[in-house]
Design a protein around this motif. Sequence first.
Motif, PDB file in Angstrom:
ATOM      1  N   ALA A  20     191.098  74.200  57.260  1.00 31.42           N
ATOM      2  CA  ALA A  20     191.566  73.006  56.562  1.00 31.42           C
ATOM      3  C   ALA A  20     190.396  72.064  56.321  1.00 31.42           C
ATOM      4  O   ALA A  20     189.449  72.001  57.117  1.00 31.42           O
ATOM      5  CB  ALA A  20     192.632  72.290  57.387  1.00 31.42           C
ATOM      6  N   ARG A  21     190.473  71.343  55.212  1.00 31.37           N
ATOM      7  CA  ARG A  21     189.463  70.330  54.914  1.00 31.37           C
ATOM      8  C   ARG A  21     189.756  69.030  55.662  1.00 31.37           C
ATOM      9  O   ARG A  21     188.845  68.265  55.972  1.00 31.37           O
ATOM     10  CB  ARG A  21     189.415  70.065  53.409  1.00 31.37           C
ATOM     11  CG  ARG A  21     189.023  71.295  52.583  1.00 31.37           C
ATOM     12  CD  ARG A  21     189.251  71.070  51.110  1.00 31.37           C
ATOM     13  NE  ARG A  21     188.377  70.016  50.583  1.00 31.37           N
ATOM     14  CZ  ARG A  21     188.514  69.468  49.386  1.00 31.37           C
ATOM     15  NH1 ARG A  21     189.502  69.857  48.582  1.00 31.37           N
ATOM     16  NH2 ARG A  21     187.690  68.528  48.984  1.00 31.37           N
ATOM     17  N   ASP A  32     193.965  72.432  51.836  1.00 33.69           N
ATOM     18  CA  ASP A  32     193.318  71.120  51.828  1.00 33.69           C
ATOM     19  C   ASP A  32     193.614  70.393  53.129  1.00 33.69           C
ATOM     20  O   ASP A  32     192.722  69.784  53.729  1.00 33.69           O
ATOM     21  CB  ASP A  32     193.829  70.265  50.650  1.00 33.69           C
ATOM     22  CG  ASP A  32     193.326  70.762  49.307  1.00 33.69           C
ATOM     23  OD1 ASP A  32     192.191  71.270  49.246  1.00 33.69           O
ATOM     24  OD2 ASP A  32     194.077  70.633  48.322  1.00 33.69           O
ATOM     25  N   VAL A  33     194.876  70.436  53.555  1.00 32.27           N
ATOM     26  CA  VAL A  33     195.296  69.676  54.739  1.00 32.27           C
ATOM     27  C   VAL A  33     196.240  70.513  55.594  1.00 32.27           C
ATOM     28  O   VAL A  33     197.180  71.120  55.080  1.00 32.27           O
ATOM     29  CB  VAL A  33     196.019  68.363  54.334  1.00 32.27           C
ATOM     30  CG1 VAL A  33     196.341  67.532  55.580  1.00 32.27           C
ATOM     31  CG2 VAL A  33     195.182  67.553  53.350  1.00 32.27           C
ATOM     32  N   VAL A  34     195.968  70.531  56.889  1.00 29.68           N
ATOM     33  CA  VAL A  34     196.922  71.043  57.865  1.00 29.68           C
ATOM     34  C   VAL A  34     197.543  69.850  58.576  1.00 29.68           C
ATOM     35  O   VAL A  34     196.836  68.990  59.101  1.00 29.68           O
ATOM     36  CB  VAL A  34     196.254  71.982  58.886  1.00 29.68           C
ATOM     37  CG1 VAL A  34     197.205  72.264  60.052  1.00 29.68           C
ATOM     38  CG2 VAL A  34     195.845  73.288  58.234  1.00 29.68           C
ATOM     39  N   SER A  38     197.041  71.443  48.458  1.00 28.58           N
ATOM     40  CA  SER A  38     197.587  72.539  49.259  1.00 28.58           C
ATOM     41  C   SER A  38     197.734  72.026  50.698  1.00 28.58           C
ATOM     42  O   SER A  38     196.787  71.519  51.291  1.00 28.58           O
ATOM     43  CB  SER A  38     196.664  73.757  49.210  1.00 28.58           C
ATOM     44  OG  SER A  38     195.376  73.450  49.705  1.00 28.58           O
ATOM     45  N   VAL A  39     198.938  72.114  51.226  1.00 32.26           N
ATOM     46  CA  VAL A  39     199.222  71.532  52.544  1.00 32.26           C
ATOM     47  C   VAL A  39     200.205  72.418  53.287  1.00 32.26           C
ATOM     48  O   VAL A  39     201.112  73.002  52.704  1.00 32.26           O
ATOM     49  CB  VAL A  39     199.782  70.092  52.384  1.00 32.26           C
ATOM     50  CG1 VAL A  39     201.041  70.074  51.527  1.00 32.26           C
ATOM     51  CG2 VAL A  39     200.050  69.454  53.744  1.00 32.26           C
ATOM     52  N   LEU A  51     201.200  64.534  49.986  1.00 31.30           N
ATOM     53  CA  LEU A  51     200.070  65.389  49.636  1.00 31.30           C
ATOM     54  C   LEU A  51     200.480  66.484  48.646  1.00 31.30           C
ATOM     55  O   LEU A  51     199.758  66.780  47.691  1.00 31.30           O
ATOM     56  CB  LEU A  51     199.485  66.009  50.900  1.00 31.30           C
ATOM     57  CG  LEU A  51     198.713  65.026  51.792  1.00 31.30           C
ATOM     58  CD1 LEU A  51     198.612  65.542  53.225  1.00 31.30           C
ATOM     59  CD2 LEU A  51     197.320  64.773  51.210  1.00 31.30           C
ATOM     60  N   ALA A  52     201.657  67.075  48.863  1.00 34.11           N
ATOM     61  CA  ALA A  52     202.125  68.117  47.951  1.00 34.11           C
ATOM     62  C   ALA A  52     202.374  67.551  46.555  1.00 34.11           C
ATOM     63  O   ALA A  52     202.057  68.189  45.544  1.00 34.11           O
ATOM     64  CB  ALA A  52     203.390  68.764  48.507  1.00 34.11           C
ATOM     65  N   ARG A  53     202.917  66.348  46.488  1.00 33.91           N
ATOM     66  CA  ARG A  53     203.159  65.716  45.190  1.00 33.91           C
ATOM     67  C   ARG A  53     201.847  65.328  44.496  1.00 33.91           C
ATOM     68  O   ARG A  53     201.812  65.157  43.276  1.00 33.91           O
ATOM     69  CB  ARG A  53     204.043  64.482  45.364  1.00 33.91           C
ATOM     70  CG  ARG A  53     205.518  64.828  45.542  1.00 33.91           C
ATOM     71  CD  ARG A  53     206.369  63.573  45.782  1.00 33.91           C
ATOM     72  NE  ARG A  53     206.110  62.551  44.770  1.00 33.91           N
ATOM     73  CZ  ARG A  53     206.670  62.525  43.559  1.00 33.91           C
ATOM     74  NH1 ARG A  53     207.516  63.489  43.197  1.00 33.91           N
ATOM     75  NH2 ARG A  53     206.402  61.538  42.715  1.00 33.91           N
ATOM     76  N   ALA A  54     200.786  65.204  45.272  1.00 33.84           N
ATOM     77  CA  ALA A  54     199.458  64.957  44.700  1.00 33.84           C
ATOM     78  C   ALA A  54     198.745  66.270  44.360  1.00 33.84           C
ATOM     79  O   ALA A  54     197.542  66.265  44.071  1.00 33.84           O
ATOM     80  CB  ALA A  54     198.612  64.121  45.666  1.00 33.84           C
TER      81      ALA A  54
END
Length: 319
Positions: free
Chosen positions: A106-107, A10-12, A33-34, A27-30
């Motif tokens: 990555a998105r 999802d995010v880099v 995938s990061v 982001l990981a807690r949400a």
Amino acid sequence: MTDRLRDGYDVVVVGGGAAGLNGALMLARARRSVVVVDAGQPRNAPAAGVHGLLAREGISPAELLERGRAEVRYYGGHVVTGEVAGAVRDGDEFVVTLAGGASVRARRLLVTTGVVDELPDVPGLRDRWGRDVVHCPYCHGWEIRDQAIGVLATGPMAVHQALLFRQLSDDVTLFSHTTPPAGEEAAQLAARGVRVIDGEVAALVIAEDRIAGVRLTDGTVVGREALVVAPRMTVRAAFLDGLGLRPAEHPAGVGEHIPSDATGRTDVPGVWVAGNATDLMAQVGASAAGGAAAGAQINADLIAEETRQAVAAHSGVNA
């Protein structure tokens, strides 16, 4: 330990300092995938400790990052060692290429690469950086309180620095070097008891692994125990050229940064920035907070996109 890089996330997050790791943690807690791609060149590595960070006062920079990486991994995020060489858009995604040739999709991107400090070319200065050559009263001021402090005037922040460090010591001297104070600034220094010494600085005098003084070009040596400088800060952002995102001069004249709005959103859709890459004055705590805020905004942006797609798909089913 370095995680294995997947094909897509999802995010880099580019940069593994306080801003990048805290953004990745959010982001990981949400349940995003990061991955954090970290080149392993922290700006504050020479410092003995991190200061002004609640509940972690004095922690070593290395330990802070080690804890941060462990926390990101605990929630399923990845942290890999590497240097990002480029990033381009491919449809609705980004392709991020590492220096070794590997690439990942990555998105969204979160840029937290920080800055490089360009120091004045004074012999002996660079070797003392982060020890008794410092720049920030909130990061290092307590440690040099009541000492004989010199301020090297090389830019627009010198007088401001001298006045800040005057709060911490009665013995502050400004070396005019390449930027002599004048007018109101000179009056301010005089009123606060800051001595001004004209002439260019030739070198630092070091004795027993400590600053002992400052040598001028005419040979005069002025005894000092610490020296304050204002580096020019340059953001690490060459890899963003393929996205058309380039640094701009900071309004304060102290270097360059990547402009963004209050949430960290840049002019390039899908790209956020946090930490010193956008806020040159941010300390570790502020950088971490900026990363957390950007991470939350990225998650919200992804949710909005996914909701639009879901509505469109749902409408098609019911048509």
